[in-house]
Design an enzyme around this catalytic site. Structure first.
Site, short mmCIF file in Angstrom:
data_model
loop_
_atom_site.label_atom_id
_atom_site.label_comp_id
_atom_site.label_asym_id
_atom_site.label_seq_id
_atom_site.Cartn_x
_atom_site.Cartn_y
_atom_site.Cartn_z
N CYS A 12 21.49 -28.60 3.19
CA CYS A 12 20.92 -29.95 3.08
C CYS A 12 22.01 -31.02 3.11
CB CYS A 12 20.08 -30.09 1.82
SG CYS A 12 21.03 -29.83 0.33
N HIS B 118 28.38 -43.26 1.06
CA HIS B 118 27.05 -43.58 0.54
C HIS B 118 26.26 -44.37 1.57
CE1 HIS B 118 24.15 -46.17 -1.62
NE2 HIS B 118 23.92 -45.06 -2.31
N ARG C 11 42.93 -37.02 41.96
CA ARG C 11 41.95 -37.36 40.92
C ARG C 11 42.04 -36.36 39.78
NH1 ARG C 11 38.86 -38.48 45.72
NH2 ARG C 11 37.89 -40.54 45.66
#
Length: 875
Positions: free
Chosen positions: A832, A455, A93
């Site tokens: 921002c 946008h 695995r």
């Protein structure tokens, strides 16, 4: 000693996750706890990295160590590879540090060949089981290691069942399965051109290579990019002796959770199947039974299993997801890990663990993945309906949530249809600022072009509207209101469903369920606020957005984009008159029409923020974004201006720019047209005066932000206009009002000369969307065209617009702070850009000493939690 590439389960522990991967570390930990784990060894993640460095080959040193550990495993188990008496069979695995679906599937029963099958058939007195194991092994090995598709084998099974007149695999006899194994090997030889390997060591090396190879498959690469998992980590390989759940009715296999992963309720949840092998419980043969039924079938094993669950949950102090097998009524644990859970369950489990005394508040805050909170704040698709649906396409999940509605192709249609009570999804090539009202009227937005900070993406996140952007597979025909995707033509009014979290697109209607914020949400958020030091503001342009952000815990506005206020019907006309004016007087007359609107907007924002800080960015986009494009609008403007249509068209043509992103925008507009800055200053200051008068107990202190500055002289010029205008307004009002003038740092030169700029600025705010564009020289709206090639070539591991580039852009931010703060000790600094809501970017902002992050309203809780986690981690 040379490098150690391989570890027995007895040599490791849970802290060795980076080396042994999650699965290997937990197997070692369970072994150390004395739990019944079939023994084996783990080949390290470093061996995977070495495999790629050696040109996708396992070198001699690693091969020698694997062989050495096979011998150690043979001693521990008392079985031998390929032995005629007591053959060893193993499972292989993959296991990376972070749990990753899409990696290599498991291989079971490795070590089988024609001789060994006969031995185990005789020993177990169960030839059907022996041949079933061999048939499955050939099928898995061919599929996973040699990449011969499953379907060829499925066809052979179906053909055999049809010939025998049976419906289910379990009805085939030992002889049937033996014949099938022969057919499988023939199929293998035909596809690969050589015989199926009989030597168990050769089989094992093939399987190990396949695990390493799967680290770089397309599915794994996409998952890593979505989940911030570095390519350099590599994956480990776990080789474990087999426990058989398919030897008869005293055997079985199951998966269980110590708590409900959907709700977080404290009860054992899971499924169990008698006489089956873990991974490949053949679909549709029979339904698994709930874990509680196991108590009736295997009372001793079940009682032991319940004790193991208790041990593991107490040990890991978290909800566990476990796989186990019962062989001849004896329990074997195959894996445990911290279980994946829904956001609701994550909050409940974290709170319960604190109440149960297993975790501290800080640990509870650190346990929750901030990105998961998204699902609590937005509508989601109904889980059952989603499971049954198949996506027809995929874009970027640009703004989370789920949306379903009728297709419209223009913002105007979206408004009109919405007004008539229709739910719509707006489908566009790309969106622009004038689409904003239509975007508001839509359930969701789907675009063909654009990335995570286009946008559409930015505006949709701000509104909390679902958005999928950059689905390049859509062949768009906007003129005729139709598009083609996945071979089907979609027209206006057809239903479509989009998932803004995954980027998946579905044909038709998938029902959605509304977001619910549970009680635990408030508790976790209160803890987060207690430990964080970074403030969290919001980017909001409307009172409605600001109010929503306040509800979600925002402590101010870090960015109000004033241009979004200009696009409403009554204002855009006046602004267009300003653009087409010939003299300063004409421009001022047009701007005076807009002034009362702007003032009203700002008053409403101050009211919504109740005295918390509000940063207002002055006009930023280039003027051409505001001019009319439709013939009727051009005629209307000409009439209003007393000019000919040709004159207006000439003015519009003159505003055309080759590279508008670097063109006549930001503070450059205020330098050429100071009257714009004057009007905006009057609106800001008059609004502040009115709101301060109405609420004497609030402190209204406007923060005016000048965008796109690259030189201190520019800032000085615009600041002079602002200060003269503001001081005159304040004096006329006879009131004491403080205000600040600061700047956005979004051009590399501004960051590099921050010591000069800080002499004129009261604050800096990093506009990381533009700063990233300017630093890389990528246009964020076009980068989607080549970023995929960059991911494939491993040049980039993720999108720099979605996850802050800490090396380059981050260095500019650090430089600006180091240069700016010593010059101006009152300077406060925030961010921002869209990165303000990305958890890893928030942590970086905490580390470099920002005062606040600002993000779209619905990301505020994510930023609050991420800020707390950063503070806790960096104590």
């Amino acid at each position: 000693m040379a490098n150690k590439w391989v570890y027995l389960f007895t040599e490791g522990n849970a802290n060795m996750r980076e080396l042994l991967g999650g699965k290997g570390a937990n197997l070692a930990e369970m072994t150390g706890l004395g739990l019944p784990v079939p023994q084996g060894f783990t080949i390290t993640t470093e061996a995977c990295t070495q495999y790629y460095e050696d040109g996708k080959e396992i070198n001699a040193e690693i091969q020698a160590q694997i062989n050495e550990y096979i011998e150690k495993m043979e001693e521990i188990t008392g079985k031998k590879f390929g032995d005629k008496e007591n053959p060893l069979l193993v499972s292989v695995r993959s296991g990376a540090r972070a749990s990753m679906p899409g990696m290599m599937d498991t291989i079971l029963n490795l070590g089988l060949n024609e001789d060994v099958v006969e031995v185990i058939a005789k020993k177990s007195n169960n030839p059907r089981w022996a041949w079933d194991c061999y048939r499955r092994f050939i099928q898995m090995y061919s599929d996973v290691v040699m990449e011969v598709g499953k379907k060829y084998f499925e066809e052979l099974i179906d053909k055999m069942k049809a010939e025998r007149g049976v419906t289910y695999d379990v009805e085939l006899t030992a002889d049937d399965l033996k014949e099938l194994a022969g057919q499988f090997k023939a199929e293998y030889k035909e596809k690969i051109g050589q015989d199926f390997p009989d030597d168990p060591k050769e089989q094992l090396m093939g399987a190990v290579k396949a695990v390493f190879r799967s680290w770089d498959n397309p599915r794994a690469n996409v998952y890593r990019r979505d989940n911030d998992i570095p390519y350099s980590w590599g994956t480990a390989v776990n080789v474990q002796s087999m426990a058989f759940g398919n030897m008869g009715d005293d055997c079985g296999t199951g998966v269980a959770f110590t708590r409900d992963p959907a709700t977080g309720e404290k009860k054992l949840m899971g499924e169990f199947l008698i006489n089956a092998q873990g991974e490949d419980v053949v679909a549709g043969v029979r339904t698994p039974m709930p874990i509680a039924k196991m108590a009736e079938e295997f009372p001793e094993a079940f009682e032991q299993f319940q004790n193991v669950c208790q041990t593991l949950e107490n040990h890991y102090r978290d909800m566990q997801d476990m796989e186990f097998t019962v062989e001849n009524k004896k329990l074997y644990m195959l894996q445990t890990r911290n279980g994946k859970r829904t956001a609701q369950a994550a909050l409940k489990i974290a709170c319960d663990l604190v109440d149960e005394g297993m975790r501290t508040e800080e640990e509870a805050v650190a346990m929750i993945d901030p990105r998961n909170l998204d699902t609590l704040l937005h509508p989601q698709f109904d889980a059952a309906a989603l499971k049954a649906a198949t996506p027809i396409g995929k874009g970027l999940g640009a703004s989370p949530g789920a949306a379903c509605g009728k297709i419209v192709f223009t913002a105007e249609d979206a408004e009109n249809w919405n007004a008539n009570g229709e739910k719509v999804v707006l489908v566009r090539l790309e969106t622009s600022p004038e689409d904003i009202t239509g975007m508001k009227a839509s359930q969701g937005i789907l675009t063909v072009r654009g990335g995570m900070t286009s946008h559409a993406a930015v505006v949709a996140r701000g509104m909390g509207t679902c958005c999928v952007s950059g689905c390049g597979d859509i062949a768009m025909d906007e003129a005729n209101k139709k598009f083609t995707l996945a071979g089907k033509e979609f027209h206006e009014g057809d239903y479509i469903s989009i998932d803004g979290s995954t980027g998946n697109i579905y044909d038709g209607v998938i029902p959605t369920v509304d977001a619910t914020i549970a009680g635990e949400f408030g508790r976790i958020m209160a803890w987060a606020d207690k430990y964080r030091t970074l403030k969290v503001r919001t980017n909001a342009d409307t009172p409605a957005d600001a109010k929503k952000a306040r509800e979600l815990g925002a402590e101010g506005i870090g960015l109000c984009r004033t241009e979004h206020m200009f696009f409403e019907e009554d204002r855009i006309a006046a602004f267009r008159e300003m653009i087409c004016s010939d003299t300063v007087e004409e421009r001022e007359a047009a701007l005076n029409k807009i002034l009362p609107y702007q003032q009203g907007d700002f008053e409403a924002l101050y009211e919504a923020l109740e005295g918390n800080p509000v940063t207002i960015r002055f006009l930023d986009p280039p003027l051409h974004e505001f001019v009319p494009t439709e013939e009727a609008d051009i005629e209307k403007l000409a009439a209003a201006q007393g000019k000919s249509v040709e004159d207006i068209k000439t003015i519009i043509a003159s505003l055309h720019e080759f590279n508008p992103m670097m063109g006549h925008r930001g503070c450059r507009l205020a330098v050429t047209y100071p009257e714009i800055a004057k009007m905006q200053t009057k609106a800001v200051i008059r609004a502040a005066i009115n709101v301060q008068k109405a609420h004497a107990d609030w402190t209204v202190e406007p923060e005016i932000m000048i965008p796109l500055v690259c030189d201190v002289k520019e800032l000085k010029f615009v600041k002079k206009v602002v200060v003269e205008t503001a001081d005159a307004e304040i004096a006329a009002a006879g009131i004491d009002l403080k205000y600040e003038v600061g700047t956005m740092i979004e051009i590399p030169r501004a960051a590099l000369t921050a010591d000069e700029i800080a002499t004129e600025a009261d604050f800096f705010c990093f506009g990381t969307n533009d700063l990233t564009q300017m630093t890389y020289g990528f246009s964020r709206d076009d980068a989607g065209k080549f970023l995929n090639a960059y991911y494939d070539a491993k040049i980039f591991e993720n999108d720099p617009f979605a996850k802050l580039d800490q090396t380059g852009v981050g260095k500019l931010m650090e430089t600006a702070i180091k240069l700016g703060k010593p010059v101006n000790n009152k300077l406060h600094v925030g961010i921002c850009g869209e990165h303000g809501g990305d958890p890893s970017s928030v942590e970086f902002c905490h580390k470099i000493g920002l005062d606040y992050v600002s993000c779209s309203p619905f990301r505020v809780p994510i930023a609050r939690l991420a800020a707390a986690q950063a503070a806790i981690a960096n104590k």
